[in-house]
Design an enzyme around this catalytic site. Sequence first.
Site, short mmCIF file in Angstrom:
data_model
loop_
_atom_site.label_atom_id
_atom_site.label_comp_id
_atom_site.label_asym_id
_atom_site.label_seq_id
_atom_site.Cartn_x
_atom_site.Cartn_y
_atom_site.Cartn_z
N ASP A 1 0.42 -1.21 0.12
CA ASP A 1 0.00 -0.06 -0.01
C ASP A 1 0.94 1.39 -0.08
OD1 ASP A 1 -2.02 -1.93 0.57
OD2 ASP A 1 -3.04 -0.37 1.60
N SER B 1 -6.01 -8.29 8.63
CA SER B 1 -4.75 -7.28 8.38
C SER B 1 -4.39 -7.25 9.99
CB SER B 1 -5.53 -6.06 8.17
OG SER B 1 -6.14 -5.39 9.13
N ASP C 1 -7.10 4.84 13.24
CA ASP C 1 -5.57 5.33 13.14
C ASP C 1 -5.27 6.65 12.34
OD1 ASP C 1 -4.83 3.25 14.82
OD2 ASP C 1 -4.10 2.09 13.04
N ARG D 1 0.34 5.39 17.94
CA ARG D 1 0.08 6.41 16.79
C ARG D 1 0.70 7.85 17.26
NH1 ARG D 1 0.28 2.51 14.36
NH2 ARG D 1 -1.08 1.27 13.58
#
Lengths: 411, 411, 411, 411
Positions: free
Chosen positions: B15, B179, B123, B94
Amino acid sequence: MSKGTVVLAYSGGLDTSCILVWLKEQGFDVITYMANIGQEEDFEAAQKKAESLGAKKVYIEDLRAEFVEDFIWPSVQGNAIYEDRYLLGTAIARPCIARRQVEIARKEGANFVSHGATGKGNDQIRFELTCYALYPEVKIIAPWRIPDFYNRFKGRTDLMEYAQKHGIPVPVTPKAPWSMDANLMHISYESGILENPKSQAPVDLYLMTKSPQDSPNTPDELEIEFKNGVPIMVTNMKEGQSKTSPLDIFSYLNEIGGKHGVGRIDIVENRFIGMKSRGIYETPGGTILLAAHLDIETFTMDKEVRRIKQGLGIKFSELVYNGFWYSPECEFVRHCIAKSQENVEGKVQLSVFKGHIYILGRESPKSLYNEELVSMDVQGDYDPCDASGFIRINAVRLREHNRLQGFSNSN
Amino acid sequence: MSKGTVVLAYSGGLDTSCILVWLKEQGFDVITYMANIGQEEDFEAAQKKAESLGAKKVYIEDLRAEFVEDFIWPSVQGNAIYEDRYLLGTAIARPCIARRQVEIARKEGANFVSHGATGKGNDQIRFELTCYALYPEVKIIAPWRIPDFYNRFKGRTDLMEYAQKHGIPVPVTPKAPWSMDANLMHISYESGILENPKSQAPVDLYLMTKSPQDSPNTPDELEIEFKNGVPIMVTNMKEGQSKTSPLDIFSYLNEIGGKHGVGRIDIVENRFIGMKSRGIYETPGGTILLAAHLDIETFTMDKEVRRIKQGLGIKFSELVYNGFWYSPECEFVRHCIAKSQENVEGKVQLSVFKGHIYILGRESPKSLYNEELVSMDVQGDYDPCDASGFIRINAVRLREHNRLQGFSNSN
Amino acid sequence: MSKGTVVLAYSGGLDTSCILVWLKEQGFDVITYMANIGQEEDFEAAQKKAESLGAKKVYIEDLRAEFVEDFIWPSVQGNAIYEDRYLLGTAIARPCIARRQVEIARKEGANFVSHGATGKGNDQIRFELTCYALYPEVKIIAPWRIPDFYNRFKGRTDLMEYAQKHGIPVPVTPKAPWSMDANLMHISYESGILENPKSQAPVDLYLMTKSPQDSPNTPDELEIEFKNGVPIMVTNMKEGQSKTSPLDIFSYLNEIGGKHGVGRIDIVENRFIGMKSRGIYETPGGTILLAAHLDIETFTMDKEVRRIKQGLGIKFSELVYNGFWYSPECEFVRHCIAKSQENVEGKVQLSVFKGHIYILGRESPKSLYNEELVSMDVQGDYDPCDASGFIRINAVRLREHNRLQGFSNSN
Amino acid sequence: MSKGTVVLAYSGGLDTSCILVWLKEQGFDVITYMANIGQEEDFEAAQKKAESLGAKKVYIEDLRAEFVEDFIWPSVQGNAIYEDRYLLGTAIARPCIARRQVEIARKEGANFVSHGATGKGNDQIRFELTCYALYPEVKIIAPWRIPDFYNRFKGRTDLMEYAQKHGIPVPVTPKAPWSMDANLMHISYESGILENPKSQAPVDLYLMTKSPQDSPNTPDELEIEFKNGVPIMVTNMKEGQSKTSPLDIFSYLNEIGGKHGVGRIDIVENRFIGMKSRGIYETPGGTILLAAHLDIETFTMDKEVRRIKQGLGIKFSELVYNGFWYSPECEFVRHCIAKSQENVEGKVQLSVFKGHIYILGRESPKSLYNEELVSMDVQGDYDPCDASGFIRINAVRLREHNRLQGFSNSN
């Protein structure tokens, strides 16, 4: 002439037997009352003992079903947990016991109630607040807080001597070096050698749960079905066996939890009276239910309702721990919590193994989970561009703060 | 002419490699930035890949120590837990990652930052709120929210085709049907086959923890020493081994927790954007620390301070989950929580076995536990008669309520 | 061919008249909807104006009674107040207006609703969240957030020009240098010259209340009777006049409050979108009711219930301010608050004079006030010795803390 | 031989004079201690009286400045208010008085302290918890809770007789038909004829404030400047007069507030011991400061910090009311509140008139108010389109709820 009638919460043990005789000595008529809330006990023997010691009347009451339905179930709805760890197994039993004690006192026209709880603990408070709340005129005799009594009975030896003198059968087995309180929900252990918070609890202390080291090497898998936030059925997914009455459900969860060593904790907690105390608890069925209820609740309840309800649950737990089950605020909070549970229904699958519970999956006709909406693969009724605006607006305040006052440092 | 410089949070995967190339296509200079927060990764290979795809500059930053000290430790102090179950392993990573990204952007004079987070998740919010808070003028490029991008890349196939066309190395192993996000604190698994909340997670999914069924049959026993509410030493009580730096302590707890299958959960949680999503997490070290910290905290903290701090901890957890680590309110709450930890010091002994943690004992120079005061055997500086007054006064209100308004019913 | 039907919240003013015409220009059929929630307005003229501008249908709905009963009354029960000062007069009107708008849209088979609220304010959120909650499939057209619209109409001059071109009657009186929103509960003033937070509001701004400097030199005295936490009668104690329907009660309180200059505030508040804004409000009747309700509530409600309910009231106020009247959590909170009001009944006497309300006395059949119990002259059912124990037990924790950790300093 | 030394909180009145003599009768040495916290009192006469009655030593301590700085200022920072109405004027004076009493006791080697507070009130608790917290070994003599004492002195007549017999000067003016407590912050009136909650307070009761009906017909306008959430200067905007020391500022606000009849309330409140009691209070300066502080705080504090701090302020108020000023939790909360005030600075302009305070405007170098951002006339750094996404995302949950569970009804 009698000073009046006392309804004594009687356990059949040495302490309350001495209290029974002592109350008679003080000039009271004594009715003994013993609640069956699921503890292991020879109720018949206790009845005979009370009668032989001069109880005017003996009540033995099976409260197990109402304990589950009226006290354990609301606690499940509230995810009741004190100081993040204690499931309140003793705390919820006290109002259940005292409620019936007060009913008996009213029925028998007794002005007094009595109990054998100590003067440093929480239980005296839980018993007595319930009594005062439900029977405001009642007079309470708490011998362990009466100097005449506690100065006379300074230790177990004094009680033994008194017992021998008054024909009270004396226990033949030596007392465990700790004290214990058991009911359908849990067993608690405290005091004695457990008072040193560093000493590890003896491995042979636990009566309700197997040691995880000795428990089966194969999990049991259960499905628990909830409605209105309480379990209505438990099914052993391998064996196919089901239970549907509240008492059966809870007893079966105790059995499975106990078999796999679930629900043991060793904590220091804060008593209402401001002391810290160390307790060991085992709550097999309650621990399974907490895990399952948390899961189905989050699955079916709106997140903001959940947040408010979480705060109410914490409040509920404090109130119950402190003895305020029967208080206007606890009644109010229970009502609100029950209201929040209207859509908490569905089934949770879980595995019980070696002291731990693993949620495996869940399903519900009332779920707010929308598989399409959340999917990474399909878009659903959702426009990702909206998130940009959402973030930008949430950042308005943060950006202003940075510009005008600044963050104090970078961590 | 370049539209400007973008600092792209780069993972080395398909990605963000496509995003890198796409950003260049759009006319940006791209600096890639990769944070090492403890995930398994071939950073050197990723660096080469980024360079080969035309990154103007490549940053690879080892943030592991600051992740532990600046993000995990405050979470330990706060007993941070979202919706009673999730330990926030992704949520706290994050702001750690984005903080450095913004530092790099400022240093490099870049007006833009970019990331590969999806448009439905938390996120994106956590990254961007951190960026806006610390760099209010920054412009954020979130390709998965840009119609041109997401309409062009509707699925993995489109990305693969684009990769092949642009010389982006294509993964040879098939993608897992879910994922995953990994860091020092945890691994999370979601989407794909996990989107059905009833489907049980595959047994081979977990990478950080052994299955409790395969884990050792002998517990490990640890002693964790705290000061100011954070661990300063962990000792394996049998092996005698100790760790003292934050990163070593946490890594060792991960090792022991992982070995014994600790910290696996399967939950449905509420995302900030209002969806429910299903996630599987494994947080071995963090789970051990939560248990230990809860214990030493209750042992050393006044009960009423604890109650207030518990509320702040819940607030803290919500803020962190929602991406507000860098916000005035979260900074304020962290300050207050840190203040509450000044006396949280001492040692906790615990056993780790088959997915569960058992507290064995604790000791502290700052404990508020007073063994004499709480003892059932000695009186200490305590007069049991005081409890009568305490109960009677607490009952004033309950008795009045019964008399004047009555309890609505007896349960 | 029509793009579909829009139900437009129409005010009769310049902005929404232009929007009406613009929507038609865009190809929509437009139904105008005007809610009478107590504002001063020539509804007939507005109806004619809408018709003349091409509205397919015109709804004028008198919502005053339901505004009082369904929105003001629950706010009274909740002591609703935002950031300690704002009584939410605009915030509670929005869901009332939008609820009917959505009903009309459903009835008319309209897929669209539209409004003239600006893009920086709270009202857009309140309108739209109500619409989405009650009509999830609805599409919302908010012209002030559509670049085509707001770039075309950059200021009042552009609107005036457009109006002249399209036969929209142009206001002849100059616009006040601020904007205003009026309903039965309050008038708010903001923007324009009020945007400078230091500038004092002009003395002639207020329309609903007299200036306290010009108000009567003699108070009015009222008795307000409550049941279930809402007023059921107001009586002017000197004049003997009474009102008993919700709308009459509230209107009369507005009259008396307005006459005496009650309920003016000048505040800076925090909008949901994260900006601080300055507002001037006048809420005469609502301010009287808040004072009276607080009094009767404390008189009849248990103190611990009150504490919990206070927290719920703060939550309720935030939710309402932010536009979440129709949300699961606000519905839940309203239910809980209403439950808390079951015994909130009785009469409050108060005086209204020169901008202020003075409580004079109160009485209730459900009061928990016990004159004998609290008396300094008689003992009542109370033993002062109990207080010693109460204090000593409350001090256990404080004394331990002093001994073991110490107070950090003496202040 | 003396039983020891008692430090008696002495008021100079009949009650504590009798207690002084009675304590001597019981065999104690008595040191009297009188705190000047701003009440009207002839301290010299009281000193002579105490000496003539046999006090071993007499302390008269001017605590006014520390009362303002250590107790009133933190209350201003916390917007301290009990049950939404009471500004805690008595509650904050008690720890101030008792703190010095304990210092004297320690200095004088006295093991005992004593006071004349009654057995039904809050003040006994506030005094004693402070004493126990700061001097854990102290012994407290509370005559009004000692049966020997209170059975001997059943009413004022008994005290008068005792006084005459022991040479205690007897008051010549008749006692007011209520009791009163005065300090720099407020005067409270309760008991006697005020015990009937319906009876209106006599118009001549108030000593600190003029009746609004008799107060000036022209407002005073003040500017109050804050730093760290406390006032550092007050200026009369017309007269130009300024005050800058804490005591001067507060005294001046009392003067202006008193002149205009500000701060009168008539409430029923919930005592810590669970009774409801009726009190009349006048708090002129404190009421002005609350209004001004609320304004500058909202102007300079982030909204989410404000929300958390609001909760802490409510907690603070409860703690202070209940007597826990010196407790670990109150110390913690004060610390957190003080932290929140770091940017609370600036100037508030207000008008004081006929019992009410009107905020006129405010300004601050630390304000988070951004006039451009909020303006209706210019766009500022704000894109209205962002609001669409913000609303849509906030609606995700509401729309799901409607679809899956539905709103229970439309109100």
